[in-house]
Every structure is written in C-alpha cells, then in structure tokens.
Design a protein around this motif. Structure first.
Motif, PDB file in Angstrom:
ATOM      1  N   SER A 182      22.836  42.616  -1.746  1.00  0.00           N
ATOM      2  CA  SER A 182      24.024  41.783  -1.609  1.00  0.00           C
ATOM      3  C   SER A 182      23.619  40.366  -1.213  1.00  0.00           C
ATOM      4  N   ILE A 183      23.925  39.399  -2.063  1.00  0.00           N
ATOM      5  CA  ILE A 183      23.561  37.995  -1.813  1.00  0.00           C
ATOM      6  C   ILE A 183      24.748  37.119  -2.189  1.00  0.00           C
ATOM      7  N   SER A 184      25.008  36.090  -1.394  1.00  0.00           N
ATOM      8  CA  SER A 184      26.035  35.101  -1.710  1.00  0.00           C
ATOM      9  C   SER A 184      25.405  33.723  -1.825  1.00  0.00           C
ATOM     10  N   MET A 185      26.034  32.858  -2.624  1.00  0.00           N
ATOM     11  CA  MET A 185      25.538  31.508  -2.839  1.00  0.00           C
ATOM     12  C   MET A 185      26.717  30.611  -3.211  1.00  0.00           C
ATOM     13  N   LEU A 186      26.689  29.380  -2.780  1.00  0.00           N
ATOM     14  CA  LEU A 186      27.695  28.401  -3.189  1.00  0.00           C
ATOM     15  C   LEU A 186      27.315  27.824  -4.543  1.00  0.00           C
ATOM     16  N   TYR A 187      28.304  27.319  -5.282  1.00  0.00           N
ATOM     17  CA  TYR A 187      28.031  26.632  -6.545  1.00  0.00           C
ATOM     18  C   TYR A 187      28.975  25.448  -6.683  1.00  0.00           C
ATOM     19  N   ASP A 188      28.575  24.471  -7.520  1.00  0.00           N
ATOM     20  CA  ASP A 188      29.394  23.282  -7.755  1.00  0.00           C
ATOM     21  C   ASP A 188      29.156  22.795  -9.185  1.00  0.00           C
ATOM     22  N   ASN A 189      30.142  22.983 -10.043  1.00  0.00           N
ATOM     23  CA  ASN A 189      30.095  22.515 -11.425  1.00  0.00           C
ATOM     24  C   ASN A 189      31.134  21.408 -11.638  1.00  0.00           C
ATOM     25  N   THR A 190      31.361  20.566 -10.617  1.00  0.00           N
ATOM     26  CA  THR A 190      32.346  19.490 -10.730  1.00  0.00           C
ATOM     27  C   THR A 190      31.640  18.151 -10.818  1.00  0.00           C
ATOM     28  N   GLN A 191      32.356  17.139 -11.260  1.00  0.00           N
ATOM     29  CA  GLN A 191      31.893  15.746 -11.290  1.00  0.00           C
ATOM     30  C   GLN A 191      30.542  15.584 -11.980  1.00  0.00           C
ATOM     31  N   GLY A 192      30.299  16.357 -13.029  1.00  0.00           N
ATOM     32  CA  GLY A 192      29.067  16.239 -13.799  1.00  0.00           C
ATOM     33  C   GLY A 192      27.885  17.018 -13.248  1.00  0.00           C
ATOM     34  N   TYR A 193      28.066  17.693 -12.126  1.00  0.00           N
ATOM     35  CA  TYR A 193      26.986  18.513 -11.582  1.00  0.00           C
ATOM     36  C   TYR A 193      26.890  19.813 -12.367  1.00  0.00           C
ATOM     37  N   ILE A 194      25.675  20.347 -12.455  1.00  0.00           N
ATOM     38  CA  ILE A 194      25.407  21.566 -13.218  1.00  0.00           C
ATOM     39  C   ILE A 194      24.635  22.526 -12.331  1.00  0.00           C
ATOM     40  N   MET A 195      25.074  23.769 -12.312  1.00  0.00           N
ATOM     41  CA  MET A 195      24.383  24.797 -11.529  1.00  0.00           C
ATOM     42  C   MET A 195      23.495  25.649 -12.421  1.00  0.00           C
ATOM     43  N   GLY A 196      22.262  25.822 -11.970  1.00  0.00           N
ATOM     44  CA  GLY A 196      21.348  26.768 -12.590  1.00  0.00           C
ATOM     45  C   GLY A 196      21.149  27.933 -11.632  1.00  0.00           C
ATOM     46  N   VAL A 197      21.030  29.133 -12.162  1.00  0.00           N
ATOM     47  CA  VAL A 197      20.848  30.325 -11.340  1.00  0.00           C
ATOM     48  C   VAL A 197      19.684  31.130 -11.914  1.00  0.00           C
ATOM     49  N   ALA A 198      18.817  31.611 -11.030  1.00  0.00           N
ATOM     50  CA  ALA A 198      17.731  32.511 -11.423  1.00  0.00           C
ATOM     51  C   ALA A 198      17.877  33.799 -10.624  1.00  0.00           C
ATOM     52  N   VAL A 199      17.744  34.928 -11.305  1.00  0.00           N
ATOM     53  CA  VAL A 199      17.921  36.239 -10.687  1.00  0.00           C
ATOM     54  C   VAL A 199      16.720  37.094 -11.065  1.00  0.00           C
ATOM     55  N   ALA A 200      16.143  37.803 -10.081  1.00  0.00           N
ATOM     56  CA  ALA A 200      14.989  38.664 -10.345  1.00  0.00           C
ATOM     57  C   ALA A 200      15.239  40.067  -9.806  1.00  0.00           C
ATOM     58  N   ASN A 201      14.586  41.034 -10.451  1.00  0.00           N
ATOM     59  CA  ASN A 201      14.644  42.440 -10.068  1.00  0.00           C
ATOM     60  C   ASN A 201      13.242  42.860  -9.625  1.00  0.00           C
ATOM     61  N   SER A 202      13.075  43.197  -8.364  1.00  0.00           N
ATOM     62  CA  SER A 202      11.757  43.583  -7.857  1.00  0.00           C
ATOM     63  C   SER A 202      11.432  45.055  -8.075  1.00  0.00           C
ATOM     64  N   ASN A 203      12.353  45.835  -8.637  1.00  0.00           N
ATOM     65  CA  ASN A 203      12.113  47.259  -8.856  1.00  0.00           C
ATOM     66  C   ASN A 203      11.140  47.438 -10.024  1.00  0.00           C
TER      67      ASN A 203
ATOM     68  N   VAL B   7      17.777  35.967  -5.622  1.00  0.00           N
ATOM     69  CA  VAL B   7      18.538  34.943  -6.339  1.00  0.00           C
ATOM     70  C   VAL B   7      18.094  33.564  -5.875  1.00  0.00           C
ATOM     71  N   LEU B   8      18.053  32.625  -6.811  1.00  0.00           N
ATOM     72  CA  LEU B   8      17.760  31.215  -6.519  1.00  0.00           C
ATOM     73  C   LEU B   8      18.797  30.364  -7.236  1.00  0.00           C
ATOM     74  N   GLY B   9      19.334  29.366  -6.544  1.00  0.00           N
ATOM     75  CA  GLY B   9      20.265  28.433  -7.158  1.00  0.00           C
ATOM     76  C   GLY B   9      19.683  27.034  -7.182  1.00  0.00           C
ATOM     77  N   GLU B  10      19.987  26.288  -8.243  1.00  0.00           N
ATOM     78  CA  GLU B  10      19.577  24.882  -8.359  1.00  0.00           C
ATOM     79  C   GLU B  10      20.788  24.068  -8.802  1.00  0.00           C
ATOM     80  N   ARG B  11      20.989  22.931  -8.139  1.00  0.00           N
ATOM     81  CA  ARG B  11      22.117  22.053  -8.450  1.00  0.00           C
ATOM     82  C   ARG B  11      21.560  20.768  -9.035  1.00  0.00           C
ATOM     83  N   PHE B  12      21.937  20.471 -10.282  1.00  0.00           N
ATOM     84  CA  PHE B  12      21.457  19.289 -10.987  1.00  0.00           C
ATOM     85  C   PHE B  12      22.526  18.208 -10.979  1.00  0.00           C
ATOM     86  N   THR B  13      22.108  16.973 -10.716  1.00  0.00           N
ATOM     87  CA  THR B  13      23.021  15.832 -10.747  1.00  0.00           C
ATOM     88  C   THR B  13      23.200  15.391 -12.198  1.00  0.00           C
TER      89      THR B  13
END
Length: 171
Positions: free
Chosen positions: A72-93, A153-159
């Motif tokens: 269980s993981i939570s993360m904020l995101y923002d796709n407003t005002q030209g910002y772009i969210m990238g998300v990376a998800v991995a499975n360690s199993n 999970v990893l999140g990246e916010r691009f301007t």
C-alpha cells in the motif's frame, strides 16, 4: 543496467559506515528504463539521484531514498498548469506478477480507479495523464494497493520547460 540494456548485478560486503557508489555512464542516445533492488541482512540505506540534461534546457536533478516494498503506497500528483507527472512502478516478487489497483482522488474530491499488472521482477513507467486520462488537468493523490508486499513506486513531476523533481511516497 549495462549500457547495452543487459542486466547488471554486483555483490559484496560493506563495512559499518562504508559507502558504495554505482553510476550509469549516461551515454545512451535514448531513454533507458530500469530499476534496482538492494538487499542486506543488516541495516542499509539507499539513495538514487536522477539527472536530466538536454540542449536548451537547464539541467535538473531529483533524488529518492530507497524504501522497503509494501502492499500500500500513496503519492500526490499534479497535472495542472502544464506540469506532467511520470510514475514508475516495480514488482520485487521473483515469481509472481503483481496486479496493482490505483485509486485517484482529485483535490476537488472526484474519485476514479484504474489497474495495472507488473510481471514478476518487472517494472513499468508511464506519463500519468496518458495512461489514466481522468487525471489530465487535475491534481490530487494516488493510492496504489496490491495483495502482496512487493510494490515500489516513484513519482516525477516535470515542469513545462522539462526540468523535474522526484516525489516522495507514503506507506
């Protein structure tokens, strides 16, 4: 990951307080995706630093502290005002695919859901609004859930100028 895209591995023993640095040569002409797993029978700290360099764009960097995989993981995101969210998800199993449920809640209270499947010891990375169009033009939170504790999970916010920062997740 080696520059040719093949899997790279290293092992050894660190003395108490010692450090080990692994760095990509950064010579690939195209984007390379991957993930890393660090394992230890003692306490271990991990820090990853990402750098983006391109002609006409100021260099930018982001860092993320390694975390224990979970269900269980939570993360904020923002796709407003030209910002772009990238998300990376991995499975360690190492043997089982991971079905990940996603719940998106905008800052206006609208809730939508989605799902992705990650193969055993696999990963995926995506632009959030492209993969989940309901998040386009919105900001809020994402809650990732699975039935087993193998999720990272990893999140990246691009301007709009393509500089970026990494985002922390919450367990």
């Amino acid at each position: 990951m080696n520059p040719d895209g093949t899997l790279a591995a290293t092992s050894g023993t660190l003395a108490p307080g010692a450090s080990y640095f692994a760095q990509s040569p950064g010579i690939s002409p195209s984007l390379q995706e991957g993930w890393a797993e660090a394992a230890s029978n003692g306490k271990l700290g991990v820090l990853a630093i990402f750098k983006y360099s391109a002609p006409g764009v100021p260099d930018s960097q982001g860092s993320v502290i390694g975390s224990t995989s979970t269900n269980s993981i939570s993360m904020l995101y923002d796709n407003t005002q030209g910002y772009i969210m990238g998300v990376a998800v991995a499975n360690s199993n190492p043997t089982q695919a991971l079905v990940v449920g996603l719940t998106f809640i905008t800052d206006q209270g609208t809730e939508t859901t989605g799902q992705i499947t990650i193969p055993a010891r696999g990963h995926t990375a995506f632009v959030l609004a492209n993969s989940f169009p309901a998040t386009a033009g919105t900001r809020g939170s994402i809650h990732f859930t699975t039935s087993s504790p193998d999720l990272t999970v990893l999140g990246e916010r691009f301007t709009p100028s393509l500089s970026f920062t990494t985002l922390e997740t919450f367990q």
